[in-house]
Design a protein around this motif. Sequence first.
Motif, mmCIF file in Angstrom:
data_model
loop_
_atom_site.group_PDB
_atom_site.id
_atom_site.type_symbol
_atom_site.label_atom_id
_atom_site.label_comp_id
_atom_site.label_asym_id
_atom_site.label_seq_id
_atom_site.Cartn_x
_atom_site.Cartn_y
_atom_site.Cartn_z
ATOM 1 N N VAL A 173 61.527 57.219 15.019
ATOM 2 C CA VAL A 173 60.429 57.454 15.535
ATOM 3 C C VAL A 173 60.265 58.704 16.518
ATOM 4 O O VAL A 173 59.449 59.539 16.752
ATOM 5 N N TRP A 174 61.181 58.461 17.517
ATOM 6 C CA TRP A 174 61.375 59.391 18.671
ATOM 7 C C TRP A 174 61.789 60.793 18.010
ATOM 8 O O TRP A 174 60.956 61.775 18.805
ATOM 9 N N LEU A 175 62.588 60.784 17.102
ATOM 10 C CA LEU A 175 62.938 62.248 16.731
ATOM 11 C C LEU A 175 61.988 62.817 15.924
ATOM 12 O O LEU A 175 61.465 64.081 16.144
ATOM 13 N N SER A 176 60.933 62.235 15.173
ATOM 14 C CA SER A 176 59.874 62.628 14.632
ATOM 15 C C SER A 176 58.611 63.074 15.494
ATOM 16 O O SER A 176 58.228 64.199 15.279
ATOM 17 N N PHE A 177 58.621 62.191 16.451
ATOM 18 C CA PHE A 177 57.596 62.542 17.600
ATOM 19 C C PHE A 177 57.902 63.751 18.371
ATOM 20 O O PHE A 177 56.956 64.730 18.644
ATOM 21 N N LEU A 178 59.193 63.853 18.694
ATOM 22 C CA LEU A 178 59.794 64.909 19.409
ATOM 23 C C LEU A 178 59.412 66.330 18.348
ATOM 24 O O LEU A 178 59.109 67.459 18.832
ATOM 25 N N ALA A 179 59.796 66.363 17.180
ATOM 26 C CA ALA A 179 59.477 67.474 16.269
ATOM 27 C C ALA A 179 58.243 67.925 16.382
ATOM 28 O O ALA A 179 58.021 69.240 16.374
ATOM 29 N N VAL A 180 57.284 66.923 16.036
ATOM 30 C CA VAL A 180 56.035 67.332 15.697
ATOM 31 C C VAL A 180 55.271 67.698 16.942
ATOM 32 O O VAL A 180 54.622 68.731 16.972
ATOM 33 N N GLY A 181 55.826 67.098 18.547
ATOM 34 C CA GLY A 181 54.986 67.341 19.517
ATOM 35 C C GLY A 181 55.561 68.532 19.892
ATOM 36 O O GLY A 181 54.660 69.340 20.405
ATOM 37 N N VAL A 182 56.840 69.232 19.918
ATOM 38 C CA VAL A 182 57.440 70.553 20.269
ATOM 39 C C VAL A 182 56.628 71.362 19.422
ATOM 40 O O VAL A 182 56.062 72.391 19.937
ATOM 41 N N LEU A 183 56.671 71.202 18.245
ATOM 42 C CA LEU A 183 56.078 72.258 17.361
ATOM 43 C C LEU A 183 54.668 72.668 17.574
ATOM 44 O O LEU A 183 54.176 73.737 17.445
ATOM 45 N N CYS A 184 53.918 71.415 17.769
ATOM 46 C CA CYS A 184 52.576 71.506 17.990
ATOM 47 C C CYS A 184 51.971 72.270 19.471
ATOM 48 O O CYS A 184 51.259 73.086 19.197
ATOM 49 N N GLY A 185 52.938 72.085 20.359
ATOM 50 C CA GLY A 185 53.101 72.748 21.738
ATOM 51 C C GLY A 185 53.276 74.189 21.515
ATOM 52 O O GLY A 185 52.530 75.238 21.972
ATOM 53 N N LEU A 186 54.190 74.494 20.737
ATOM 54 C CA LEU A 186 54.702 75.976 20.526
ATOM 55 C C LEU A 186 53.641 76.615 19.811
ATOM 56 O O LEU A 186 53.242 77.767 20.094
ATOM 57 N N CYS A 187 53.059 76.136 18.513
ATOM 58 C CA CYS A 187 52.107 76.705 17.946
ATOM 59 C C CYS A 187 50.689 76.664 18.695
ATOM 60 O O CYS A 187 50.051 77.944 18.570
ATOM 61 N N GLY A 188 50.309 76.016 19.495
ATOM 62 C CA GLY A 188 49.358 76.058 20.307
ATOM 63 C C GLY A 188 49.286 77.226 21.387
ATOM 64 O O GLY A 188 48.264 77.900 21.629
ATOM 65 N N SER A 189 50.474 77.233 21.977
ATOM 66 C CA SER A 189 50.972 78.458 22.884
ATOM 67 C C SER A 189 50.878 79.548 22.238
ATOM 68 O O SER A 189 50.230 80.802 22.785
ATOM 69 N N VAL A 190 51.302 79.918 21.179
ATOM 70 C CA VAL A 190 51.320 81.203 20.337
ATOM 71 C C VAL A 190 49.947 81.623 19.950
ATOM 72 O O VAL A 190 49.610 82.659 20.271
ATOM 73 N N ILE A 191 49.287 80.561 19.553
ATOM 74 C CA ILE A 191 47.994 80.976 19.136
ATOM 75 C C ILE A 191 46.999 81.563 20.335
ATOM 76 O O ILE A 191 46.175 82.273 20.099
ATOM 77 N N SER A 192 47.142 80.719 21.343
ATOM 78 C CA SER A 192 46.508 81.134 22.608
ATOM 79 C C SER A 192 46.934 82.395 23.004
ATOM 80 O O SER A 192 45.985 83.207 23.513
ATOM 81 N N LEU A 193 47.986 82.664 23.172
ATOM 82 C CA LEU A 193 48.622 84.036 23.516
ATOM 83 C C LEU A 193 48.125 85.263 22.643
ATOM 84 O O LEU A 193 47.773 86.202 23.335
ATOM 85 N N ARG A 194 47.923 85.030 21.428
ATOM 86 C CA ARG A 194 47.624 85.985 20.501
ATOM 87 C C ARG A 194 46.182 86.395 20.853
ATOM 88 O O ARG A 194 45.716 87.358 20.443
ATOM 89 N N LYS A 195 45.255 85.260 20.994
ATOM 90 C CA LYS A 195 43.948 85.604 21.161
ATOM 91 C C LYS A 195 43.480 85.922 22.428
ATOM 92 O O LYS A 195 42.689 86.796 22.735
ATOM 93 N N ASN A 196 44.343 85.609 23.517
ATOM 94 C CA ASN A 196 43.719 85.795 25.000
ATOM 95 C C ASN A 196 44.416 86.690 25.751
ATOM 96 O O ASN A 196 44.277 87.298 26.902
#
Length: 345
Positions: free
Chosen positions: A319-342
């Motif tokens: 459970v923790w490893l799955s949460f870690l993978a999804v959480g970090v990936l989601c954070g990275l994707c959100g950062s990249v999308i925001s940087l490209r737009k703004n």
Amino acid sequence: MSNTIEKNTADAVELESAPEVTEKETVQNTAPSHGKPEIKQAPPARKNKKYDVLYFLQLALKSMRNNIGMTIASLAVLASCLVVMGSFFLVLLNVDLNLDRVGELNKIVVYCEYDLGEAELAAIETKLLSLSNVTSVEPVSKEAALDEMISDYFSYSGIFQTMKDENYNPLSDSFVIGYADNEYVGDLVYELSSIEGVRRVNNRAEISVKVENIRRGIIFVFAGFFGLLLVTSLFVIINTIKLALHFRRYDITVMKYVGATNVFVLSPFILEGAIIGFFASLIATGVQLALYSHIIDATKDAFNSMIYLVSVGDCGWFVWLSFLAVGVLCGLCGSVISLRKNLNS
């Protein structure tokens, strides 16, 4: 003439006393001035930059502190998304576990009459094998059935063990039958019931269909909730990084003006999204395992081991490893999308 010699000597002494410079560090004018070349010292060579991860981490944490409201919102929404994902996963995992305990649902159990002899049981097995839709026949003696109940229902194992010790077995011999075509199960059940010596036919085909529909419904609801919360998490993280960019817009302008690379400018913001995902995974894991432990305790008291659940120790790390993978990936994707737009704005 003596004045000329003294002047040349003074020039030579001045050249020898000057610091040594290489050809790459000097620029010499081709037109002499008063007989002496003009020498200029070039700026020192620029060393290769080594980006310090701790420096980027410090900038990311400072940005999170400056936007503490949006940071907390990002953590809460992303952690909620992960808890929903983990809850549906644990439900499906435990449904599969209990189905495995019940047995394969594409099989039929035929219970024979009580106290049949070996010859009668052998005749029933031969008739079962002769049926067209039957693929396998597995005999189960009443002694083996009682031992299985002792191991499966350990809350009542003392009662079953007493029956075994006193040679009292209320069960009957049975056969587990596998079939090929689910469409003709009704005809097969009728044929099995018509065999002499068969007391009851237990057909799980309808249960199999119902359970499969339940599983599909759980997956559908899980996908809907997870998708909605995931989009919400990305939206909140994107706005968090946008605020961080706005807060440091003057610093970014100065850094770009003096020649800072994109890696140097963008790394703190990307690291900020990864940090949000990491801490969200920790929060979600703690909440998920605490809720699941409470459910396990409540289930034991209510159902007396009739329903089996996967232990926290067996699923905690996954459970923790799955949460870690999804959480970090989601954070990275959100950062990249925001940087490209703004970033350009």
